[in-house]
Design a protein around this motif. Structure first.
Motif, PDB file in Angstrom:
ATOM      1  N   HIS A 193       2.907  -6.298  -4.170  1.00 52.91           N
ATOM      2  CA  HIS A 193       3.503  -7.529  -4.706  1.00 52.91           C
ATOM      3  C   HIS A 193       4.303  -7.155  -5.933  1.00 52.91           C
ATOM      4  O   HIS A 193       3.774  -6.488  -6.835  1.00 52.91           O
ATOM      5  CB  HIS A 193       2.396  -8.541  -5.072  1.00 52.91           C
ATOM      6  CG  HIS A 193       2.928  -9.796  -5.692  1.00 52.91           C
ATOM      7  ND1 HIS A 193       3.711 -10.695  -5.003  1.00 52.91           N
ATOM      8  CD2 HIS A 193       2.814 -10.292  -6.943  1.00 52.91           C
ATOM      9  CE1 HIS A 193       4.036 -11.694  -5.794  1.00 52.91           C
ATOM     10  NE2 HIS A 193       3.504 -11.464  -6.991  1.00 52.91           N
ATOM     11  N   HIS A 209      -1.895  -3.624  -4.921  1.00 48.88           N
ATOM     12  CA  HIS A 209      -3.110  -4.414  -5.116  1.00 48.88           C
ATOM     13  C   HIS A 209      -4.110  -3.957  -4.058  1.00 48.88           C
ATOM     14  O   HIS A 209      -3.767  -3.886  -2.876  1.00 48.88           O
ATOM     15  CB  HIS A 209      -2.822  -5.911  -4.936  1.00 48.88           C
ATOM     16  CG  HIS A 209      -1.861  -6.446  -5.948  1.00 48.88           C
ATOM     17  ND1 HIS A 209      -2.230  -7.288  -6.965  1.00 48.88           N
ATOM     18  CD2 HIS A 209      -0.536  -6.212  -6.114  1.00 48.88           C
ATOM     19  CE1 HIS A 209      -1.171  -7.575  -7.710  1.00 48.88           C
ATOM     20  NE2 HIS A 209      -0.134  -6.930  -7.202  1.00 48.88           N
ATOM     21  N   THR A 210      -5.318  -3.651  -4.495  1.00 54.89           N
ATOM     22  CA  THR A 210      -6.320  -3.202  -3.525  1.00 54.89           C
ATOM     23  C   THR A 210      -7.690  -3.735  -3.946  1.00 54.89           C
ATOM     24  O   THR A 210      -7.969  -3.848  -5.140  1.00 54.89           O
ATOM     25  CB  THR A 210      -6.311  -1.650  -3.399  1.00 54.89           C
ATOM     26  OG1 THR A 210      -7.077  -1.264  -2.259  1.00 54.89           O
ATOM     27  CG2 THR A 210      -6.861  -0.946  -4.624  1.00 54.89           C
ATOM     28  N   HIS A 224      -3.401  -2.341  -9.145  1.00 53.80           N
ATOM     29  CA  HIS A 224      -4.386  -3.333  -9.577  1.00 53.80           C
ATOM     30  C   HIS A 224      -5.551  -3.324  -8.602  1.00 53.80           C
ATOM     31  O   HIS A 224      -5.390  -3.673  -7.437  1.00 53.80           O
ATOM     32  CB  HIS A 224      -3.756  -4.729  -9.626  1.00 53.80           C
ATOM     33  CG  HIS A 224      -2.542  -4.799 -10.492  1.00 53.80           C
ATOM     34  ND1 HIS A 224      -2.598  -4.620 -11.858  1.00 53.80           N
ATOM     35  CD2 HIS A 224      -1.230  -4.984 -10.190  1.00 53.80           C
ATOM     36  CE1 HIS A 224      -1.382  -4.702 -12.359  1.00 53.80           C
ATOM     37  NE2 HIS A 224      -0.531  -4.914 -11.363  1.00 53.80           N
ATOM     38  N   GLU A 225      -6.735  -2.902  -9.092  1.00 52.06           N
ATOM     39  CA  GLU A 225      -7.953  -2.994  -8.276  1.00 52.06           C
ATOM     40  C   GLU A 225      -8.623  -4.302  -8.666  1.00 52.06           C
ATOM     41  O   GLU A 225      -8.980  -4.488  -9.836  1.00 52.06           O
ATOM     42  CB  GLU A 225      -8.879  -1.819  -8.576  1.00 52.06           C
ATOM     43  CG  GLU A 225      -8.332  -0.496  -8.107  1.00 52.06           C
ATOM     44  CD  GLU A 225      -9.295   0.645  -8.363  1.00 52.06           C
ATOM     45  OE1 GLU A 225     -10.375   0.669  -7.740  1.00 52.06           O
ATOM     46  OE2 GLU A 225      -8.983   1.494  -9.202  1.00 52.06           O
ATOM     47  N   LYS A 226      -8.755  -5.187  -7.705  1.00 52.34           N
ATOM     48  CA  LYS A 226      -9.268  -6.526  -8.051  1.00 52.34           C
ATOM     49  C   LYS A 226      -9.805  -7.229  -6.803  1.00 52.34           C
ATOM     50  O   LYS A 226      -9.533  -6.802  -5.670  1.00 52.34           O
ATOM     51  CB  LYS A 226      -8.137  -7.354  -8.652  1.00 52.34           C
ATOM     52  CG  LYS A 226      -6.917  -7.395  -7.734  1.00 52.34           C
ATOM     53  CD  LYS A 226      -5.813  -8.211  -8.310  1.00 52.34           C
ATOM     54  CE  LYS A 226      -4.993  -8.768  -7.184  1.00 52.34           C
ATOM     55  NZ  LYS A 226      -4.012  -9.719  -7.489  1.00 52.34           N
ATOM     56  N   ILE A 286      -9.578  -9.852  -4.074  1.00 52.64           N
ATOM     57  CA  ILE A 286      -8.410 -10.515  -3.477  1.00 52.64           C
ATOM     58  C   ILE A 286      -8.903 -11.618  -2.541  1.00 52.64           C
ATOM     59  O   ILE A 286      -9.561 -11.339  -1.534  1.00 52.64           O
ATOM     60  CB  ILE A 286      -7.544  -9.486  -2.702  1.00 52.64           C
ATOM     61  CG1 ILE A 286      -6.996  -8.422  -3.673  1.00 52.64           C
ATOM     62  CG2 ILE A 286      -6.410 -10.184  -1.949  1.00 52.64           C
ATOM     63  CD1 ILE A 286      -6.272  -7.258  -3.002  1.00 52.64           C
ATOM     64  N   GLU A 288      -4.426 -15.397  -1.725  1.00 55.57           N
ATOM     65  CA  GLU A 288      -3.468 -14.428  -2.272  1.00 55.57           C
ATOM     66  C   GLU A 288      -2.679 -13.698  -1.200  1.00 55.57           C
ATOM     67  O   GLU A 288      -1.640 -13.103  -1.479  1.00 55.57           O
ATOM     68  CB  GLU A 288      -4.215 -13.386  -3.106  1.00 55.57           C
ATOM     69  CG  GLU A 288      -4.130 -13.655  -4.588  1.00 55.57           C
ATOM     70  CD  GLU A 288      -4.716 -12.506  -5.369  1.00 55.57           C
ATOM     71  OE1 GLU A 288      -3.957 -11.616  -5.772  1.00 55.57           O
ATOM     72  OE2 GLU A 288      -5.936 -12.500  -5.546  1.00 55.57           O
ATOM     73  N   PHE A 318       1.794 -11.398  -0.671  1.00 52.51           N
ATOM     74  CA  PHE A 318       2.068  -9.957  -0.559  1.00 52.51           C
ATOM     75  C   PHE A 318       3.202  -9.687   0.424  1.00 52.51           C
ATOM     76  O   PHE A 318       3.308 -10.343   1.459  1.00 52.51           O
ATOM     77  CB  PHE A 318       0.805  -9.215  -0.102  1.00 52.51           C
ATOM     78  CG  PHE A 318      -0.332  -9.278  -1.093  1.00 52.51           C
ATOM     79  CD1 PHE A 318      -0.123  -8.988  -2.434  1.00 52.51           C
ATOM     80  CD2 PHE A 318      -1.621  -9.614  -0.679  1.00 52.51           C
ATOM     81  CE1 PHE A 318      -1.172  -9.030  -3.350  1.00 52.51           C
ATOM     82  CE2 PHE A 318      -2.673  -9.666  -1.585  1.00 52.51           C
ATOM     83  CZ  PHE A 318      -2.448  -9.377  -2.914  1.00 52.51           C
ATOM     84  N   CYS A 347       1.919  -4.171   3.310  1.00 50.06           N
ATOM     85  CA  CYS A 347       0.489  -3.892   3.467  1.00 50.06           C
ATOM     86  C   CYS A 347       0.353  -2.563   4.217  1.00 50.06           C
ATOM     87  O   CYS A 347       1.164  -2.261   5.093  1.00 50.06           O
ATOM     88  CB  CYS A 347      -0.155  -5.025   4.271  1.00 50.06           C
ATOM     89  SG  CYS A 347      -1.891  -4.720   4.689  1.00 50.06           S
TER      90      CYS A 347
END
Ligand code: PMP
Length: 302
Positions: A204, A209-210, A237-239, A241, A245, A249, A252
């Motif tokens: 994104h 983002h993972t 960004h490790e978060k 999800i 959300e 994105f 992928c």
């Protein structure tokens, strides 16, 4: 379709409890604790150009997985790493997939397994792309699994243990029967978790983002891809999800020792277009795994 030779009928040799034996002699009894009670841990790793990528990390994880299961592997990590190399060299492989596996034997046949011996085998074979190479470049299509990755106090989620793959095989079969290549699983909280045999990344606004690996395998490829991205100034960004959300994105891809870096075009109702960041990381991973041995030694020393 090419004829598939069953894995128990192949030629060659493999490492079995400390020595190389003929492939077809690698037998265990049907009354085996690993088979009945899933007391079994394993690894999956690849050799590229004669070097097993992240061999020591894979061996270390096999031992950690065993320890989590209360199994003591009766060999050293150095012996198992050497067995992985030997299992390739015996066939003259320079590019191969390697499968170390440790399981409880047949001494006891009930839930308790205190007296069982831990056995170890390592086999290697030639295995190309995990997904159809033609489909892979377009991006593979993922189903949404109806199974959830369990909480870390429900299953030993940090171990690469056979029992955790029950829901993966069911999910993958259901996905394939609907024409998908694989399935994505949410976790017990409803957050995005991973695919059935690979971790997942999204893009994104130029950043990766993972999901935080707090209830599934923190894959060795996942960690490599994070490092490769950061080295290329791609923010990571490790978060957690959530489902909502997924709409935001653009790209992928999934990552794993078998899957490598595989673009994804579709997850259930969500659409993605393999783009520049996916391509950059596919190339970066390809270059990293194929780095000449001398460069790997230099990188380790520095
Ligand atoms: N999750 C699952 C369920 C897997 O089977 C794998 C493959 N071992 C991974 C993630 C990725 O792990 P790795 O990159 O260490 O191969």
């Amino acid at each position: 379709m090419a004829e598939i030779i069953p894995f128990d009928q192949r030629q060659g040799q493999l490492w079995f409890n400390g020595r190389m034996i003929d492939w077809t002699d690698a037998k265990i009894h049907v009354l085996n604790h690993g088979l009945h009670y899933a007391s079994c841990v394993f690894e999956g790793e690849r050799m590229y150009n004669g070097r097993i990528y992240k061999l020591e990390e894979h061996t270390a994880r096999l031992f950690t997985s065993a320890q989590i299961m209360g199994m003591t592997i009766p060999y050293t990590e150095a012996e198992i790493s050497a067995a992985c190399i030997q299992a390739c060299e015996v066939h003259g492989f320079k590019d191969a997939y390697i499968r170390p596996v440790a399981w409880r034997g047949s001494e006891m046949m009930a839930v308790a397994a205190q007296q069982t011996k831990v056995h170890v085998a390592v086999a290697a074979w030639q295995w190309g792309s995990y997904f159809d190479p033609k489909e892979k470049m377009k991006g593979i299509r993922l189903d949404v699994s109806r199974w959830k990755r369990p909480a870390p106090d429900t299953a030993p989620t940090a171990a690469k243990a056979s029992g955790l793959y029950m829901i993966c095989t069911i999910s993958k079969h259901e996905a394939e029967s609907k024409g998908y290549a694989d399935a994505m699983m949410f976790d017990y909280r409803g957050y995005v978790a991973e695919a059935t045999g690979a971790n997942i990344f999204f893009v994104h606004d130029g950043a990766l983002h993972t999901p935080i690996a707090d209830c599934f395998l923190n894959g060795i490829t996942r960690k490599s891809v994070i490092e490769l991205a950061k080295a290329r100034q791609i923010p990571v960004h490790e978060k957690h999800i959530g489902r909502s959300e997924l709409d935001g994105f653009t790209e992928c891809f999934i990552v794993g020792s078998a899957a490598e870096v595989t673009p994804v075009s579709e997850i259930g109702p969500w659409r993605f277009r393999p783009g520049q960041i996916t391509e950059t990381l596919m190339t970066a991973y390809h270059d990293d795994v194929n780095r000449p041995v001398s460069q790997v030694k230099l990188a380790k020393a520095s």
